[in-house]
Design a protein around this motif. Structure first.
Motif, PDB file in Angstrom:
ATOM      1  N   GLU A 299      -2.763   5.373  -1.446  1.00 39.32           N
ATOM      2  CA  GLU A 299      -1.812   4.529  -0.551  1.00 39.32           C
ATOM      3  C   GLU A 299      -1.081   5.059   0.183  1.00 39.32           C
ATOM      4  O   GLU A 299      -0.391   6.131   0.264  1.00 39.32           O
ATOM      5  N   TRP A 300      -0.973   4.309   1.618  1.00 40.07           N
ATOM      6  CA  TRP A 300       0.168   4.670   2.553  1.00 40.07           C
ATOM      7  C   TRP A 300       0.846   3.301   2.899  1.00 40.07           C
ATOM      8  O   TRP A 300       0.129   2.248   3.026  1.00 40.07           O
ATOM      9  N   LYS A 301       2.177   3.428   3.390  1.00 39.51           N
ATOM     10  CA  LYS A 301       2.987   2.206   3.745  1.00 39.51           C
ATOM     11  C   LYS A 301       3.885   2.620   4.663  1.00 39.51           C
ATOM     12  O   LYS A 301       4.232   3.664   5.053  1.00 39.51           O
ATOM     13  N   ARG A 302       4.044   1.567   5.439  1.00 44.57           N
ATOM     14  CA  ARG A 302       5.159   1.655   6.622  1.00 44.57           C
ATOM     15  C   ARG A 302       5.745   0.115   6.763  1.00 44.57           C
ATOM     16  O   ARG A 302       5.208  -0.870   6.480  1.00 44.57           O
ATOM     17  N   PRO A 303       6.826   0.309   7.340  1.00 48.69           N
ATOM     18  CA  PRO A 303       7.645  -1.060   7.560  1.00 48.69           C
ATOM     19  C   PRO A 303       6.946  -1.799   8.807  1.00 48.69           C
ATOM     20  O   PRO A 303       6.505  -1.006   9.809  1.00 48.69           O
TER      21      PRO A 303
ATOM     22  N   ILE B 256       6.268  -5.066   4.349  1.00 45.68           N
ATOM     23  CA  ILE B 256       5.716  -3.636   4.128  1.00 45.68           C
ATOM     24  C   ILE B 256       4.341  -3.929   4.570  1.00 45.68           C
ATOM     25  O   ILE B 256       3.507  -4.820   3.796  1.00 45.68           O
ATOM     26  N   SER B 257       3.735  -2.956   5.196  1.00 47.87           N
ATOM     27  CA  SER B 257       2.370  -2.831   5.609  1.00 47.87           C
ATOM     28  C   SER B 257       1.914  -1.795   4.791  1.00 47.87           C
ATOM     29  O   SER B 257       2.020  -0.486   4.967  1.00 47.87           O
ATOM     30  N   ALA B 258       1.056  -1.902   3.711  1.00 45.79           N
ATOM     31  CA  ALA B 258       0.532  -0.779   2.891  1.00 45.79           C
ATOM     32  C   ALA B 258      -0.990  -0.667   2.953  1.00 45.79           C
ATOM     33  O   ALA B 258      -1.637  -1.892   3.248  1.00 45.79           O
ATOM     34  N   ALA B 259      -1.543   0.523   2.838  1.00 48.19           N
ATOM     35  CA  ALA B 259      -3.040   0.447   3.192  1.00 48.19           C
ATOM     36  C   ALA B 259      -3.512   1.474   1.974  1.00 48.19           C
ATOM     37  O   ALA B 259      -2.902   2.195   1.455  1.00 48.19           O
ATOM     38  N   LYS B 260      -4.727   1.023   1.873  1.00 50.10           N
ATOM     39  CA  LYS B 260      -5.465   1.878   0.637  1.00 50.10           C
ATOM     40  C   LYS B 260      -6.715   2.484   1.102  1.00 50.10           C
ATOM     41  O   LYS B 260      -7.500   1.887   2.048  1.00 50.10           O
TER      42      LYS B 260
ATOM     43  N   ASN C 102       0.345  -6.482   1.900  1.00 50.32           N
ATOM     44  CA  ASN C 102       1.872  -6.775   1.807  1.00 50.32           C
ATOM     45  C   ASN C 102       2.004  -6.766   0.335  1.00 50.32           C
ATOM     46  O   ASN C 102       1.804  -7.579  -0.458  1.00 50.32           O
ATOM     47  N   PRO C 103       2.708  -5.907  -0.203  1.00 49.86           N
ATOM     48  CA  PRO C 103       2.971  -5.607  -1.587  1.00 49.86           C
ATOM     49  C   PRO C 103       3.407  -7.091  -2.081  1.00 49.86           C
ATOM     50  O   PRO C 103       3.466  -7.311  -3.520  1.00 49.86           O
ATOM     51  N   ALA C 104       4.591  -7.994  -1.377  1.00 53.86           N
ATOM     52  CA  ALA C 104       5.112  -9.146  -1.640  1.00 53.86           C
ATOM     53  C   ALA C 104       4.098 -10.097  -1.890  1.00 53.86           C
ATOM     54  O   ALA C 104       4.278 -11.235  -2.361  1.00 53.86           O
ATOM     55  N   GLU C 105       2.958  -9.932  -1.445  1.00 52.62           N
ATOM     56  CA  GLU C 105       1.715 -10.974  -1.654  1.00 52.62           C
ATOM     57  C   GLU C 105       0.544 -10.440  -2.023  1.00 52.62           C
ATOM     58  O   GLU C 105      -0.608  -9.904  -1.358  1.00 52.62           O
TER      59      GLU C 105
END
Length: 138
Positions: free
Chosen positions: A63-67, A73-77, A90-93
């Protein structure tokens, strides 16, 4: 989107991560922001908005994350072996993922309904007539 038979299989470049898309995405978008240009190494990146219950992944991902500009947060797998990105979220969704659909075996469903971040679009690319556009994030 064209008619497709589900499930549709997909995989990263090396095949370590595989998945099945069980139902049609809610929408396919083309994003022209600079971050997506970097991701795709092209003029834009395609994203299929998928309910997380409609997709099943197998294989090891990192995983990689950036604001994001929105403050989210925009997270990527991505695959730990070949580095191919499979999806963003988005970890919040947690019920919604943004699949990178060029990894699908059947890409006939990839007809973007909207082009976003056109304010950062490459000048040489012409958006098809009649397709919805947004200068930034809708």
């Amino acid at each position: 989107m064209s008619e497709a038979k589900y499930p549709i299989k997909g995989a990263c470049q090396c095949g370590q991560v595989t998945y099945e898309l069980l139902a049609a995405p809610a929408m396919v978008a083309a994003c022209h922001c600079r971050e997506c240009q970097k991701l795709s190494t092209s003029a834009f990146s395609l994203t299929a908005f998928v309910d997380s219950k409609n997709i099943r992944f197998q294989g090891e991902m990192a995983e990689w994350k950036r604001p994001a500009d929105s403050g989210n947060i925009s997270a990527a797998k991505f695959c730990t072996n070949c580095g191919n990105r499979l999806y963003h979220y988005n970890p919040a969704e947690p019920d919604s993922i943004k699949l990178k659909p060029s990894t699908l075996e059947d890409t006939s469903i990839l007809n973007p309904a909207i082009h976003i971040w056109t304010s950062e679009k490459q000048d040489w690319y012409q958006i098809p007539e009649g397709v919805k556009t947004c200068e930034k994030q809708p």
